[in-house]
Design a protein around this motif. Structure first.
Motif, PDB file in Angstrom:
ATOM      1  N   ASN A  74     -10.064  13.793   3.428  1.00 24.45           N
ATOM      2  CA  ASN A  74      -9.869  12.729   4.414  1.00 24.45           C
ATOM      3  C   ASN A  74     -10.485  13.094   5.759  1.00 24.45           C
ATOM      4  O   ASN A  74     -11.066  12.240   6.442  1.00 24.45           O
TER       5      ASN A  74
ATOM      6  N   VAL B 255       1.746   6.861  -6.779  1.00 25.84           N
ATOM      7  CA  VAL B 255       0.730   7.854  -7.134  1.00 25.84           C
ATOM      8  C   VAL B 255       1.266   9.268  -6.931  1.00 25.84           C
ATOM      9  O   VAL B 255       1.088  10.152  -7.777  1.00 25.84           O
ATOM     10  N   VAL B 256       1.953   9.483  -5.804  1.00 23.57           N
ATOM     11  CA  VAL B 256       2.518  10.809  -5.528  1.00 23.57           C
ATOM     12  C   VAL B 256       3.542  11.198  -6.591  1.00 23.57           C
ATOM     13  O   VAL B 256       3.532  12.324  -7.107  1.00 23.57           O
TER      14      VAL B 256
ATOM     15  N   ARG C 256       2.276   1.770  -3.468  1.00 22.77           N
ATOM     16  CA  ARG C 256       1.284   2.309  -4.409  1.00 22.77           C
ATOM     17  C   ARG C 256       1.080   3.805  -4.181  1.00 22.77           C
ATOM     18  O   ARG C 256       0.964   4.583  -5.135  1.00 22.77           O
ATOM     19  N   ARG C 257       0.991   4.197  -2.909  1.00 26.10           N
ATOM     20  CA  ARG C 257       0.792   5.612  -2.615  1.00 26.10           C
ATOM     21  C   ARG C 257       1.982   6.438  -3.071  1.00 26.10           C
ATOM     22  O   ARG C 257       1.809   7.549  -3.610  1.00 26.10           O
ATOM     23  N   LEU C 258       3.182   5.919  -2.864  1.00 24.63           N
ATOM     24  CA  LEU C 258       4.370   6.631  -3.318  1.00 24.63           C
ATOM     25  C   LEU C 258       4.386   6.756  -4.837  1.00 24.63           C
ATOM     26  O   LEU C 258       4.745   7.812  -5.386  1.00 24.63           O
TER      27      LEU C 258
ATOM     28  N   ARG D  14       0.828  -1.202   0.000  1.00 27.18           N
ATOM     29  CA  ARG D  14       0.000   0.000   0.000  1.00 27.18           C
ATOM     30  C   ARG D  14       0.864   1.254   0.000  1.00 27.18           C
ATOM     31  O   ARG D  14       0.564   2.228  -0.714  1.00 27.18           O
ATOM     32  N   LEU D  15       1.947   1.257   0.797  1.00 25.85           N
ATOM     33  CA  LEU D  15       2.849   2.406   0.827  1.00 25.85           C
ATOM     34  C   LEU D  15       3.503   2.617  -0.533  1.00 25.85           C
ATOM     35  O   LEU D  15       3.646   3.756  -0.998  1.00 25.85           O
TER      36      LEU D  15
ATOM     37  N   VAL E 107      -6.911  16.857  -0.571  1.00 21.30           N
ATOM     38  CA  VAL E 107      -6.811  15.497  -0.020  1.00 21.30           C
ATOM     39  C   VAL E 107      -6.935  15.526   1.498  1.00 21.30           C
ATOM     40  O   VAL E 107      -7.646  14.703   2.104  1.00 21.30           O
TER      41      VAL E 107
END
Length: 332
Positions: free
Chosen positions: A187, A9-10, A5-7, A2-3, A183
């Motif tokens: 959230n 995306v960023v 994927r988020r990286l 998950r980390l 974002v």
């Protein structure tokens, strides 16, 4: 995973913003670039105000005051920190980026503290009383800057250079901060705290009866909203290469209220649409001179007659698109 994927995306967003910024700088004249930057700054202002007026249901009309605190704070510390940062990392893009973002964070902190000082005593009020108090505080802030000699008083603050503040603001940083704030507020809105804020909006007495700390949550929302407006103010100051107290008059707060009403109170997507709409509409009508605000007001009246709930109501754009696609799907 998950980390990772988020990286990814960023990094993809950073690369996309850089490419779009380069394309716009080559393909648009300076006036067109200004409209694009104003739209991004308006998005930050609209989304931040929507947290108070839309999500929490508190009517604030003094948001320009917090924008002014952030603008003056970022401009002043950006000018003073610039030489020190250049001495540490050298001149160039890195020094500009560090100076800009440190100045913006300082401006956001000052605006957040101003929001805390204003919100703590005033958010015990409701409705029209709260609106009048926030309006008064917004004007007090503007008048204070109007009389602050070390910040240029009524003439405005343009730094220590004859050419004005350094031109730190560009597409990448404006929209990078806009995405980050959207974002963050999204959230918060869809978290447990956000549901408590929505409960305050629907029925504050019932929320208090369910042991919801209404005053504390309202102050939290108010401070976060003010800090976000401070970011927008700092970006605006560096985009303009200078600021004046007249940039933050009462009508600036009204423009922000118009943004969230046009888009739809309580909708983050609506606030984004409203911010872009107001920026583009006002700038495209600038050549009409004295008829500009009249036509702008007529356009707002037509929109309110046709869509009194706003363009998106209280719904989010992704949910509307998904619902439309489901309706169009042909059953097997």
């Amino acid at each position: 995973m998950r980390l990772a994927r988020r990286l990814a995306v960023v990094l993809a967003i950073v690369a996309l913003l850089y490419v779009i910024g380069m394309a716009l700088s080559e393909g648009l004249v300076e006036y067109g670039q200004r409209i694009v930057l104003l739209a991004g700054i308006n998005v930050i202002l609209a989304v931040s105000l929507n947290l108070i007026n839309g999500t929490t249901g508190q009517f604030s009309i003094g948001h320009a005051g917090f924008m002014a605190v952030g603008a003056y704070g970022a401009a002043f510390f950006g000018v003073k920190l610039g030489p020190a940062v250049q001495g540490l990392v050298g001149e160039g893009a890195l020094a500009s980026a560090v100076t800009l973002n440190v100045a913006l964070l300082i401006g956001a902190l000052l605006a957040g503290l101003a929001g805390l000082l204003v919100g703590a005593p005033s958010l015990r009020l409701r409705g029209d009383y709260l609106a009048v108090v926030t309006l008064g505080f917004g004007e007090i802030i503007r008048i204070s800057f109007n009389n602050a000699e070390f910040l240029g008083a009524a003439t405005g603050y343009f730094g220590d250079s004859p050419v004005g503040l350094p031109a730190y603001t560009d597409f990448f940083w404006v929209y990078g901060w806009a995405i980050a704030i959207v974002v963050l507020i999204r959230n918060l809105t869809f978290s447990q705290t956000g549901r408590s804020l929505s409960a305050i909006r629907e029925d504050e007495i019932a929320a208090e009866a369910m042991a919801t700390p209404t005053t504390r949550l309202k102050v939290l929302a108010f401070s976060l909203s003010a800090a976000s407006a401070g970011i927008a103010g700092g970006l605006f100051a560096f985009m303009q290469s200078g600021i004046r107290p007249e940039d933050f008059r009462f009508d600036k707060s009204i423009d922000m209220v118009v943004m969230i009403i046009i888009g739809g109170l309580g909708s983050i997507s609506g606030a984004i649409v409203g911010g872009v709409f107001v920026a583009v509409t006002l700038e495209l009508m600038r050549d009409l001179q004295q008829y500009r605000l009249v036509l702008y007001a007529l356009l707002l009246i037509v929109i309110m007659l046709v869509r009194p709930q706003g363009l998106l109501g209280n719904r989010e754009l992704p949910a509307l698109i998904a619902a439309r696609l489901r309706r169009r799907k042909v059953p097997e």
